[in-house]
Structures are given as structure tokens and as C-alpha cells.
Scaffold this active site. Structure first.
Site, PDB file in Angstrom:
ATOM      1  CB  SER A  96      72.649  59.618  38.657  1.00  0.00           C
ATOM      2  OG  SER A  96      71.598  58.784  38.245  1.00  0.00           O
ATOM      3  CE  LYS A 171      71.708  55.483  36.947  1.00  0.00           C
ATOM      4  NZ  LYS A 171      71.051  56.787  36.844  1.00  0.00           N
ATOM      5  CE  LYS A 239      75.902  62.830  36.564  1.00  0.00           C
ATOM      6  NZ  LYS A 239      74.779  62.145  37.285  1.00  0.00           N
TER       7      LYS A 239
END
Length: 295
Positions: A96, A171, A239
Site C-alpha cells: 500500500s 486502497k 502511514k
């Protein structure tokens, strides 16, 4: 059966590689952790000492690493993907990362004759182990069609969502929704506990109505038990929320709940809980409510 090279044998990558081996594919793996590589070998895989060794002879090359800098290093470094891969290789990045980085990587790969797909996943460690991940894929339709049988070993819901970078954008939206849902569940559970409600009954009835969700199903009992062993770490969700907020700012989209959720995740990380599962957002609600440590 395909010859598959994979870099990144962590919480997600190792069970994904194990499933590929169980399906009959040949898997060669590389990771900074020798222990992880040794586990792969124990499952029937082959150890690789470098990116070049992992790519050699592969039909499909997969990366499952924490963040954009690791992907960039794998692709651009000396002895990395661009230097080592033969034209025609399909490169599937299941990490990701930032959508803009994904698009840049895809452009660089195509210039070398490498066929890139960005294919981040949702479902956490349980989905990786069970082979039931949701996989959102960006890239060319023909490349997607060719790699779909391999992805089907690792996931249950596999959808091409557009050109390169689209998988990473979907995502980001997924991580926004997950963070907000986990925070809402944490707040709801703490409210119910404060009033002495039968928690098992409450979770059952909530799950049967509009409040029901995969987050409720997978995370509620762990929250009630205060079991926060990492399936998806706060560090990684922090993150991801950085990717979400940056992407929203770049697109001129306002995400008020997302921004608050990002700050709550960041606060939990700053309090030393970065290694816990993201369901540990409950601890943040407890601290804000002055109820931390009561259970």
C-alpha cells in the site's frame, strides 16, 4: 503453474507465499529477515539473496513491503527490478503506497518492457492466511487477465479498478473507511460498557442491523477482550492515513472525519501503541475518557 518471485515475507507476504506454494506454484522469496526466508523454505519455497535472484526466471514478480520508499528501492536501486528483469515480466506491487509513486513506477516499468500492476489488498493477516483478501488492481486489462489465476489463490474479491495507480487510490479510500469504522466501533463499545450493557447481546443485535459491518464482526470481540496482537499495525495505518490525507489535499477533496481519524491514529502511535493492531484505537478512546486501565 507460474514461477513467482516475491519480496516481502512479513505478516502478509509470508502467508500469501504459503498459499501460492500450496496451489502448486514455484515461489522464490527474499526478505531482510532471514527467519522469514527460512519459514518460506520450510513451506517448500526457495530462498533468494537479492532482488536480482528473486527476479531471475520469474514469470511474475510480487512485492509486499511497508511503504513507498521500499518499493522505490526495489525498483530503482542498483541490481533492482529495472536492472534485473527481462521484458515481459509481470510486476505486481501488492504493497500500500502513494498513488503518484505507483504511477511513476508503472511508467518506468513500461519503458523497460515490464508489465506493472498495482494490487494492494484489504483483509489483514486473517485474509492473507485464509486466501480471502480483497484485491484492488490498477493496470492494463490484458495483464490483469493473465495474472488473475495467481491472484485468485490469495484473494476472494479481485477487481480491476482502472489504469495504473487506481488500485492504490481505492486502497486509500478503503483505509479511510476502515479507520473511521474502527474508531466509531471503539466509541460505541466504550459507551455500552459505561452503562453496564450485556456486551455480547449488544454486539449481536448491532451486527444484525444497519450498524453491522466486517469491522464489527472481526474487531468487536478483540476490543472487548483487549486483545491487540497485530493483524494490521497502527504504524501501518498511520502511514496509510498519511497517504489518504495527502491524496485528498492534492485532489481538493475535504475529508473531515478522515482527518480526525488520521490524528487519532497518530496520537495512538505517539503514545507507544504503534506495534498494536489498529483495533487498539479503543485504547485512545479510553484515554480520552479517563477510563484507561479499568478493564
Amino acid at each position: 503453474m507460474a514461477n513467482i518471485g516475491i519480496v516481502g515475507l512479513g505478516i502478509m507476504g509470508l502467508p500469501m507465499a504459503k498459499n501460492l506454494l500450496a496451489a502448486g506454484h514455484t515461489v522464490t522469496g527474499h526478505d531482510r529477515s532471514q527467519a522469514a526466508v527460512d519459514k518460506l523454505v520450510g513451506f517448500g519455497g526457495t530462498a533468494a539473496g537479492s532482488i536480482a535472484d528473486t527476479v531471475a526466471g520469474a514469470d511474475i514478480f510480487i512485492t509486499m513491503v511497508p511503504d513507498s520508499p521500499q518499493v522505490q528501492d526495489i525498483v530503482y536501486s542498483e541490481g533492482g527490478l529495472l536492472e534485473s528483469a527481462s521484458a515481459g515480466l509481470i510486476y505486481v506491487d501488492m504493497s500500500s503506497i502513494r498513488p503518484d509513486v505507483s504511477m511513476d513506477v508503472a511508467k518506468s516499468c513500461r519503458e523497460k518492457g515490464i508489465r506493472p500492476l498495482d494490487a494492494p489488498v484489504s483483509g489483514g493477516e486473517p485474509g492473507a492466511v485464509a486466501g480471502t483478501l480483497s484485491i484492488m488492481v490498477g493496470g492494463e486489462q490484458a495483464d490483469f487477465d493473465e495474472v488473475l489465476p495467481v491472484l485468485s489463490v490469495m484473494g476472494r474479491t479481485i477487481v480491476r479498478v482502472g489504469p495504473s495507480g487506481s488500485g492504490q487510490t481505492v486502497k486509500a479510500a478503503n483505509q479511510l473507511m476502515v479507520a473511521v469504522n474502527i474508531e466509531a466501533l471503539a466509541e460505541a463499545l466504550l459507551l455500552l460498557e459505561a452503562y453496564g450493557v450485556d456486551m455480547a447481546a449488544a454486539v449481536t443485535v448491532l451486527g444484525g442491523g444497519l450498524a453491522g459491518s466486517a469491522v464489527l464482526e472481526q474487531k468487536a470481540q478483540k476490543m472487548l477482550n483487549r486483545e491487540f496482537a497485530p493483524g494490521f499495525r497502527i504504524d501501518l495505518h498511520h502511514k496509510d492515513m498519511g497517504i489518504v490525507t495527502a491524496a485528498a489535499r492534492e485532489a481538493g477533496v475535504v475529508i473531515p472525519l478522515g482527518a480526525v481519524a488520521a490524528q487519532l491514529v497518530a496520537a495512538l502511535r505517539s503514545q507507544g501503541d504503534g506495534g498494536l493492531d489498529h483495533s487498539a484505537l479503543l485504547r485512545g478512546v479510553e484515554r480520552l475518557s479517563g477510563r484507561y486501565g479499568e478493564k
